[in-house]
Design an enzyme around this catalytic site. Structure first.
Site, PDB file in Angstrom:
ATOM      1  N   HIS A  38       0.815  -1.223   0.000  1.00  0.00           N
ATOM      2  CA  HIS A  38       0.000   0.000   0.000  1.00  0.00           C
ATOM      3  C   HIS A  38       0.844   1.268   0.000  1.00  0.00           C
ATOM      4  O   HIS A  38       0.420   2.305  -0.524  1.00  0.00           O
ATOM      5  CB  HIS A  38      -0.925   0.017   1.222  1.00  0.00           C
ATOM      6  CG  HIS A  38      -1.960  -1.058   1.206  1.00  0.00           C
ATOM      7  ND1 HIS A  38      -2.680  -1.421   2.315  1.00  0.00           N
ATOM      8  CD2 HIS A  38      -2.402  -1.871   0.202  1.00  0.00           C
ATOM      9  CE1 HIS A  38      -3.517  -2.387   2.011  1.00  0.00           C
ATOM     10  NE2 HIS A  38      -3.366  -2.689   0.736  1.00  0.00           N
ATOM     11  N   HIS A  86      -1.457  -8.125   4.535  1.00  0.00           N
ATOM     12  CA  HIS A  86      -0.054  -7.734   4.361  1.00  0.00           C
ATOM     13  C   HIS A  86       0.103  -6.391   3.647  1.00  0.00           C
ATOM     14  O   HIS A  86       1.063  -6.184   2.898  1.00  0.00           O
ATOM     15  CB  HIS A  86       0.725  -8.832   3.618  1.00  0.00           C
ATOM     16  CG  HIS A  86       0.521 -10.196   4.197  1.00  0.00           C
ATOM     17  ND1 HIS A  86       1.063 -10.568   5.410  1.00  0.00           N
ATOM     18  CD2 HIS A  86      -0.196 -11.267   3.762  1.00  0.00           C
ATOM     19  CE1 HIS A  86       0.693 -11.809   5.692  1.00  0.00           C
ATOM     20  NE2 HIS A  86      -0.077 -12.253   4.707  1.00  0.00           N
ATOM     21  N   CYS A  87      -0.826  -5.481   3.891  1.00  0.00           N
ATOM     22  CA  CYS A  87      -0.804  -4.168   3.222  1.00  0.00           C
ATOM     23  C   CYS A  87      -0.710  -4.332   1.710  1.00  0.00           C
ATOM     24  O   CYS A  87      -0.006  -3.587   1.030  1.00  0.00           O
ATOM     25  CB  CYS A  87       0.337  -3.298   3.749  1.00  0.00           C
ATOM     26  SG  CYS A  87       0.145  -2.822   5.471  1.00  0.00           S
ATOM     27  N   ALA A  88      -1.429  -5.333   1.201  1.00  0.00           N
ATOM     28  CA  ALA A  88      -1.446  -5.598  -0.243  1.00  0.00           C
ATOM     29  C   ALA A  88      -2.842  -6.086  -0.635  1.00  0.00           C
ATOM     30  O   ALA A  88      -3.007  -7.161  -1.212  1.00  0.00           O
ATOM     31  CB  ALA A  88      -0.383  -6.628  -0.608  1.00  0.00           C
TER      32      ALA A  88
END
Length: 406
Positions: free
Chosen positions: A124, A363-365
């Protein structure tokens, strides 16, 4: 020569502790790596014996602290083979470094109708700043899609570029899949269209040497805490010709040359004009110690050991019933997986009961999760202090969870 993993482990005091009555198996270094005594001691010694505010101080402690800080800038410059230490800006981490580029270089150089290219595997931190910039400027964000194996569909990349492409912002290594992107080819294509290139190196610098001159990228950014250093410190590399032209994006002390209520403010020269306020000097000292530590072990030796361990882990995990492994066969640092239809949080909680620390979630994805059609994944990451025994414990734990939950 055999990699001295037991000697390395002895340098990390937290690895001696237990979790739920079992030895800690820390498989979460891609989120944040543990710290060796050498880093802990260096930062502690600075606060015990050498602390003072840096810049402009005429007393001994201030002068010494300033010199120590600037020596780490030089050291980090050598670590990534920059031409000059003055191409490096101290930032809080990768996220701040990318935001700095977006708010400084991006604000000056992106116009309505321009476009920026990212990929579907980005963290992100390498998506949201560009979304915000494009919304402000009326620019377009273009996305390189994925193959099912977790590599980029590079055959589509050339068609994404045009004469309005201003930037390619790409991860060096995926924080979820471990995919190492073919940067030389991608950067060469960007150059054909006159586009600049930013590389998110947060998941790369701890696994092998990085040479920013050889890559010929314009921006390269990484965090200290994933490199066995402290939190709250990172490095942004910017080619000098670009850095000298970029305006500051934060105002305050240290980043000015003169301040006048009637004649306005003039800026310090780069890189200092991007370092407003009191810096994280202790973190900078710790980062220097972390760079010393991995350099003394040899990044080539670290990489060879980690690749051997990765091959073993992939072979063993493939034998776990009902497991899904995500990502390419050749990868760095991380293994993302799911177990049957069980939520990643449940699997991670069971593993924690067994003393095994893995990361669970998106996972910030989140765009990557959406591509795979899952809300979350488990992620085990392998660092230089992990062992075959810890991999075996992970495999046994997952097999036990499968028996319990079906």
């Amino acid at each position: 020569m055999t990699f001295p993993v037991e000697k390395v482990r002895a340098d990390f005091p937290i690895l001696q502790r237990e979790v739920n009555g079992l030895p800690l198996a820390y498989l979460d270094s891609a989120a944040s790596a543990q710290k060796p005594n050498q880093v802990i001691d260096a930062e502690s010694a600075f606060y015990r014996h050498g602390y003072a505010a840096v810049h402009r101080g005429i007393h001994t402690l201030s002068a010494q602290a300033t010199e120590s800080m600037e020596n780490v800038r030089k050291q980090a410059s050598r670590f990534i083979n920059a031409r000059s230490a003055e191409e490096l800006v101290f930032v809080r981490g990768t996220t701040e470094g990318i935001n700095l580029v977006a708010n400084s270089w991006g604000t000056e150089n992106i116009r309505a109708g321009d476009n920026i290219i990212i990929s579907e595997m980005e963290h992100h931190a390498n998506i949201v700043p560009w979304q915000m910039l494009c919304e402000r400027k009326g620019a377009e964000l273009r996305v390189i899609p994925l193959h099912p194996d977790g590599t980029l569909r590079l055959e589509t990349l050339a068609a994404l570029f045009d004469d309005r492409t201003r930037l390619l912002a790409i991860t060096h290594v995926s924080n979820v899949l471990g995919t190492e992107n073919p940067l030389p080819d991608m950067i060469a294509l960007a150059r054909q269209h006159g586009a600049k290139v930013l590389v998110d190196g947060a998941q790369a610098v701890m696994h092998h040497a990085v040479d920013v001159q050889a890559l010929d990228c314009d921006f390269y950014v990484f965090s200290g805490h994933k490199l066995y250093g402290p939190t709250g410190i990172g490095i942004l590399y910017v080619k000098e010709v670009l850095l000298q032209e970029m305006p500051p994006w934060e105002g305050g002390g240290s980043m000015i040359s003169t301040v006048s209520l009637t004649q306005g403010t003039t800026w310090a020269k780069a890189p200092w004009r991007f370092e407003a306020g009191t810096p994280n000097t202790g973190g900078i000292i710790g980062l220097g110690a972390a760079i010393d530590y991995v350099t003394s072990l040899g990044l080539d030796k670290i990489g060879d050991y980690e690749q051997m361990l990765m091959r073993y882990a992939l072979e063993q995990l493939a034998q776990v019933p009902d497991i899904t492994l995500y990502g390419p066969a050749q990868r760095l640092g991380v293994i993302a997986f799911n177990l049957g239809k069980h939520h990643a949080y449940d699997v991670g909680s069971f593993l924690d009961n067994y003393g095994i620390a893995v990361r669970t979630g998106h996972h910030c994805a989140m765009p990557l999760m959406a591509w795979y059609g899952v809300p979350a994944m488990c992620r085990a990451s392998l660092a230089m202090y992990n062992t075959h025994e810890e991999v075996d414990r992970l495999v046994v734990g997952l097999t036990r969870i499968h028996r319990l939950l079906g």
